[in-house]
Design a protein around this motif. Structure first.
Motif, PDB file in Angstrom:
ATOM      1  N   LYS A   6      11.807   3.578  -2.080  1.00  0.00           N
ATOM      2  CA  LYS A   6      10.846   2.839  -2.895  1.00  0.00           C
ATOM      3  C   LYS A   6      11.455   1.512  -3.376  1.00  0.00           C
ATOM      4  O   LYS A   6      10.801   0.468  -3.321  1.00  0.00           O
ATOM      5  N   LEU A  46       9.960  -2.073  -2.335  1.00  0.00           N
ATOM      6  CA  LEU A  46       9.525  -2.963  -3.409  1.00  0.00           C
ATOM      7  C   LEU A  46      10.189  -4.334  -3.269  1.00  0.00           C
ATOM      8  O   LEU A  46       9.544  -5.379  -3.360  1.00  0.00           O
ATOM      9  N   ASN A  91       0.792  -1.217   0.000  1.00  0.00           N
ATOM     10  CA  ASN A  91       0.000   0.000   0.000  1.00  0.00           C
ATOM     11  C   ASN A  91       0.841   1.292   0.000  1.00  0.00           C
ATOM     12  O   ASN A  91       0.357   2.356  -0.359  1.00  0.00           O
ATOM     13  N   TRP A  92       2.127   1.192   0.416  1.00  0.00           N
ATOM     14  CA  TRP A  92       2.988   2.381   0.495  1.00  0.00           C
ATOM     15  C   TRP A  92       4.022   2.468  -0.622  1.00  0.00           C
ATOM     16  O   TRP A  92       4.788   3.439  -0.677  1.00  0.00           O
ATOM     17  N   ILE A  93       4.067   1.493  -1.521  1.00  0.00           N
ATOM     18  CA  ILE A  93       5.123   1.505  -2.539  1.00  0.00           C
ATOM     19  C   ILE A  93       5.036   2.768  -3.403  1.00  0.00           C
ATOM     20  O   ILE A  93       6.047   3.423  -3.664  1.00  0.00           O
ATOM     21  N   THR A  94       3.841   3.144  -3.783  1.00  0.00           N
ATOM     22  CA  THR A  94       3.704   4.334  -4.656  1.00  0.00           C
ATOM     23  C   THR A  94       3.906   5.635  -3.885  1.00  0.00           C
ATOM     24  O   THR A  94       3.975   6.701  -4.480  1.00  0.00           O
ATOM     25  N   ARG A  95       3.943   5.552  -2.560  1.00  0.00           N
ATOM     26  CA  ARG A  95       4.054   6.783  -1.762  1.00  0.00           C
ATOM     27  C   ARG A  95       5.365   6.878  -0.986  1.00  0.00           C
ATOM     28  O   ARG A  95       5.504   7.730  -0.112  1.00  0.00           O
ATOM     29  N   LEU A 115      13.331   7.627  -4.047  1.00  0.00           N
ATOM     30  CA  LEU A 115      13.511   6.502  -4.959  1.00  0.00           C
ATOM     31  C   LEU A 115      14.198   5.329  -4.243  1.00  0.00           C
ATOM     32  O   LEU A 115      13.850   4.171  -4.427  1.00  0.00           O
ATOM     33  N   TRP A 136       3.983   6.942   6.926  1.00  0.00           N
ATOM     34  CA  TRP A 136       5.270   6.375   6.504  1.00  0.00           C
ATOM     35  C   TRP A 136       6.015   5.762   7.689  1.00  0.00           C
ATOM     36  O   TRP A 136       6.724   4.760   7.548  1.00  0.00           O
TER      37      TRP A 136
END
Ligand code: ACO
Length: 311
Positions: free
Chosen positions: A64, A68, A53-57, A61, A117
């Motif tokens: 992320k 991921l 749920n937090w990968i896009t936020r 980089l 976060w």
């Protein structure tokens, strides 16, 4: 199963010999392993959701990429574990079916929401920290395929724990708002993390038999105590306060005493009534339905390849 067979099996266990899939084993041993390994596999798969749920936020980089990789690792752990369970004669379809129908359990912890976060930092630090404490002894589990799967899983969990703690270190060295966010996440995740280890030993249905069979090497309370003792100094280093006024060092036992765990909350969550249980199951069912075509295509390809080989 006669007594002689059970005694011979126990003697193998006591001699620290690994039990392999084709070895004779008591029905109860097989059943306990299928239950535990399947619950463990389901936990890894459902555990991808709060963090996915937090990968896009993710804030940078670098964060992320690390998140991921971590979420992918959890998916991989689920797959090794389903494979280990399959060596006991149960199919993956059956196990996944039990999860999706709500019949199978998975860890209570994944029914709590990841709101900020700082929750991602806290999940890595506490949830993966608790997972390591519980899983390192499973590398010595008497059942070979489970024990061997755990070696790689534990190496990866160790990276997960460090990425979480490093997020916490960064937040705690940051602005007042960042530090407050870290404290708030710790306040919400501490008690659920302690519940991960399962009920107190006196209320644990399976512990005695699983200890005798060396599936479990430590009891739920023993592992919970080790986790608390390892984690309190880490919170101190971060400058955070544990949300337990009764937490204090006990010189005599060489460990921390802690306050009462809310077991009503624990059982409520285990029985399906936590904050996110319904959402988690809905997400898993949707993923299963949306990906039907992948399973069908893989099966058709395997059948075609097999037909070509026999032709
Ligand atoms: N969440 C949900 N259910 C739980 C939890 C929990 N945190 N703790 C215990 N339970 C369930 C047990 O599955 C058991 O239910 P069942 O009889 O319907 O199967 C019941 O509560 C009674 O508990 P115990 O008798 O203590 O069960 P057990 O001996 O299996 O011990 C434990 C529980 C410690 C979780 C053990 O199964 C284990 O070590 N499992 C492997 C590790 C694992 O699954 N980790 C998942 C989270 S970590 C991660 O995925 C990153």
């Amino acid at each position: 199963e006669d007594e002689e067979f059970l005694a011979a099996f126990q003697a193998r266990i006591d001699a620290e010999l690994k039990i392999e899939p084709n070895d004779p084993m008591p029905a109860g041993y097989r059943k306990t392993l299928v239950r535990q390994i399947a619950q463990h596999a389901h936990s890894e798969i459902v555990g991808m959701l709060p963090e996915g749920n937090w990968i896009t936020r993710a804030p940078t980089l670098r964060r992320k990429a690390a998140l991921l990789a971590k979420v992918q690792d959890e998916g991989g752990h689920g797959l090794y574990l389903y494979s280990a369970a399959e060596t006991l004669g149960v199919s993956r379809e059956e196990l996944v079916g039990q999860l999706l129908s709500g019949k199978a359990k998975y860890s209570s912890i994944f029914n709590y929401p990841a709101i900020t976060w700082a929750d991602i930092g806290t999940i890595g630090w506490l949830v993966d920290g608790a997972a390591i404490m519980n899983q390192i002894p499973l590398c010595r589990c008497s059942f070979g395929p489970y024990a061997r799967a755990m070696i790689r899983v534990c190496k990866e969990e160790s990276f997960h724990q460090r990425q979480g703690y490093e997020i916490m270190l960064t937040l705690c060295k940051g602005s007042d708002e960042q530090k407050a966010m870290a404290q708030d996440a710790l306040d919400r995740w501490w008690w659920p993390s302690l519940m991960m280890f399962g009920p107190h030993d006196a209320d644990s249905t399976h512990s005695d038999q699983s200890m005798a069979w060396k599936i479990k090497r430590f009891t739920n309370d023993e592992l919970r105590q080790k986790f608390i003792d390892a984690t309190v100094p880490q919170a101190e280093f971060l400058g955070l306060t544990m949300p337990d006024p009764d937490l204090k060092w006990n010189e005599e036992k060489g460990g921390y005493d802690h306050g009462e765990i809310d077991w009503d909350e624990f059982w409520r969550v285990v029985k399906g009534d936590g904050i996110c249980n319904r959402d988690r199951m809905k997400a898993r069912r949707k993923a299963h339905d949306d990906n039907t075509w992948v399973r069908e295509a893989a099966l058709a390809y395997a059948e075609k390849t097999a037909a070509r080989e026999t032709a």
